[in-house]
Design a protein around this motif. Structure first.
Motif, PDB file in Angstrom:
ATOM      1  N   UNK A 225       0.838  -1.186   0.000  1.00 25.43           N
ATOM      2  CA  UNK A 225       0.000   0.000   0.000  1.00 25.43           C
ATOM      3  C   UNK A 225       0.877   1.242   0.000  1.00 25.43           C
ATOM      4  N   UNK A 226       0.476   2.235  -0.779  1.00 29.08           N
ATOM      5  CA  UNK A 226       1.165   3.521  -0.826  1.00 29.08           C
ATOM      6  C   UNK A 226       0.161   4.581  -0.397  1.00 29.08           C
ATOM      7  N   UNK A 227       0.379   5.148   0.776  1.00 27.25           N
ATOM      8  CA  UNK A 227      -0.586   6.073   1.363  1.00 27.25           C
ATOM      9  C   UNK A 227      -0.191   7.509   1.072  1.00 27.25           C
ATOM     10  N   UNK A 228      -1.164   8.313   0.684  1.00 29.63           N
ATOM     11  CA  UNK A 228      -0.952   9.735   0.459  1.00 29.63           C
ATOM     12  C   UNK A 228      -2.036  10.543   1.134  1.00 29.63           C
ATOM     13  N   UNK A 229      -2.065  11.823   0.853  1.00 32.49           N
ATOM     14  CA  UNK A 229      -3.090  12.676   1.439  1.00 32.49           C
ATOM     15  C   UNK A 229      -4.386  12.481   0.671  1.00 32.49           C
ATOM     16  N   UNK A 230      -5.370  11.892   1.326  1.00 27.68           N
ATOM     17  CA  UNK A 230      -6.698  11.643   0.753  1.00 27.68           C
ATOM     18  C   UNK A 230      -6.689  10.659  -0.411  1.00 27.68           C
ATOM     19  N   UNK A 231      -5.685   9.804  -0.494  1.00 26.82           N
ATOM     20  CA  UNK A 231      -5.707   8.745  -1.499  1.00 26.82           C
ATOM     21  C   UNK A 231      -4.745   7.642  -1.091  1.00 26.82           C
ATOM     22  N   UNK A 232      -5.039   6.442  -1.571  1.00 25.00           N
ATOM     23  CA  UNK A 232      -4.153   5.294  -1.387  1.00 25.00           C
ATOM     24  C   UNK A 232      -3.988   4.589  -2.722  1.00 25.00           C
ATOM     25  N   UNK A 233      -2.780   4.116  -2.999  1.00 28.84           N
ATOM     26  CA  UNK A 233      -2.463   3.383  -4.216  1.00 28.84           C
ATOM     27  C   UNK A 233      -1.988   1.991  -3.819  1.00 28.84           C
ATOM     28  N   UNK A 234      -2.348   0.984  -4.605  1.00 29.96           N
ATOM     29  CA  UNK A 234      -1.990  -0.392  -4.292  1.00 29.96           C
ATOM     30  C   UNK A 234      -1.319  -1.052  -5.498  1.00 29.96           C
TER      31      UNK A 234
END
Length: 343
Positions: A225-234
């Motif tokens: 998981x790649x967590x960002x501000x108000x979004x996550x990418x997998x």
């Protein structure tokens, strides 16, 4: 329909069989994709329907109480009769068929959900077919099979653990071939983890603030998981398309999550985006993922080349999902070419 509350179920004085049924209904209420997966495992022809209403302990004045009733209004009605130690009598099956025969939904079915296999005379199936009612037999182990894609989902993981603790699902004996496959599989898993590690710094460049989390895995998938501000990418890999299709080829999958989506409006927005890209939900309506056979994406003979291919797949996937309406304001940048890793 009253909404299920897990804490109220746990605090209730129901007998164990009813409590287990309520917990299952809660799981399906909170994770509707697991209900669809279970209907596909049974299997029932209505498994592609969405927006199921989950009711429990409904009563017919003439025919008695039903454990679980699953409904898609004007489309389908499925009664699920859950049993632990007791058997299901022929008379009870006949009563359920009688109730379903009176309903107007085009698709009507009764599914028995038991620890042990149940049997009834062929005449029972014939009588149900004559009324346009489908009869199916499922085991509690089938429920657990639909939860194997949910690493990191505490509700689903806890339910699967509970089934094991209660002895409703028993492990299958390990064979010599299994042990040999495990040896090979451990090597493959190690290389996939290394591939995720190699790709991580470049995926972080796709959007401001993205940071790689830890690598997660279970018996059939590995992902990051790649967590960002108000979004996550997998980005992840799975040994097959799903636990219900064990013979399907390994896949690579990437996903995008917009955790800010809430309520009916947020759900509608997410569902429209999902349908537009023909994607799927992994954990809930706020995330969408797309997959391809891993062999179609990882074609470069070199490790570095495969890392480039994986990163390009993530960039293309999240861009398509965002543009479809999940996060139209999100601007993803093309990643570096990974040329530095070749030096």
């Amino acid at each position: 329909m009253s909404r299920k509350n897990l804490f109220s179920i746990a605090a209730s004085r129901m007998k164990s069989e009813d409590r287990l049924t309520e917990m299952l209904a809660y799981l399906w209420q909170e994770r509707p994709q697991l209900l669809q997966a279970w209907l596909g495992v049974v299997p029932l022809a209505c498994s592609d329907l969405e927006d199921w209403i989950v009711d429990t302990q409904r009563t017919d004045p003439e025919l008695g109480r039903f454990d679980v009733i699953l409904r898609v209004p004007s489309h389908a009605c499925v009664i699920v009769e859950s049993k632990l130690g007791s058997d299901l009598g022929v008379d009870q099956v006949a009563r359920y068929v009688q109730h379903l025969s009176r309903r107007t939904e085009p698709y009507r079915a009764l599914v028995t959900l038991t620890e042990r296999r149940v049997e009834w005379p062929a005449e029972v199936d014939q009588a149900a077919a004559a009324e346009g009612v489908v009869l199916a037999k499922a085991r509690w182990r089938d429920v657990r099979a639909t939860i194997q894609d949910t690493e990191g989902d505490s509700i689903a993981d806890d339910f699967a653990e509970m089934l094991l603790d209660q002895g409703l699902v028993r492990a299958v004996a390990v064979t010599p071939n299994d042990l040999s496959s495990w040896n090979v599989g451990a090597s493959v898993l190690s290389r996939l983890v290394a591939l995720l590690d190699e790709a991580a710094p470049y995926i972080e460049q796709l959007h401001d603030g993205l940071r790689a989390g830890r690598t997660n895995f279970n018996e059939r998938l590995v992902y990051r998981t790649f967590a960002g501000q108000n979004l996550n990418v997998y980005l992840g890999f799975s040994a097959n398309e799903s636990a219900t299709k064990p013979a399907s080829p390994p896949i690579i999958w990437a996903g995008l999550e917009n955790p800010s989506l809430q309520g009916s409006e947020g759900k509608t927005q997410a569902e429209q985006a999902r349908d537009a890209v023909r994607g799927k939900n992994m954990w809930g309506f706020t995330d969408i993922y797309l997959s391809k056979p891993a062999a179609d994406v990882l074609q470069d003979p070199s490790f570095e080349g495969q890392a480039r291919e994986a990163v390009a797949f993530v960039f293309q996937t999240v861009s398509v999902i965002a543009d479809a309406g999940l996060m139209q304001d999100a601007q993803f940048r093309p990643p570096d070419t990974l040329a530095s890793s070749q030096k």
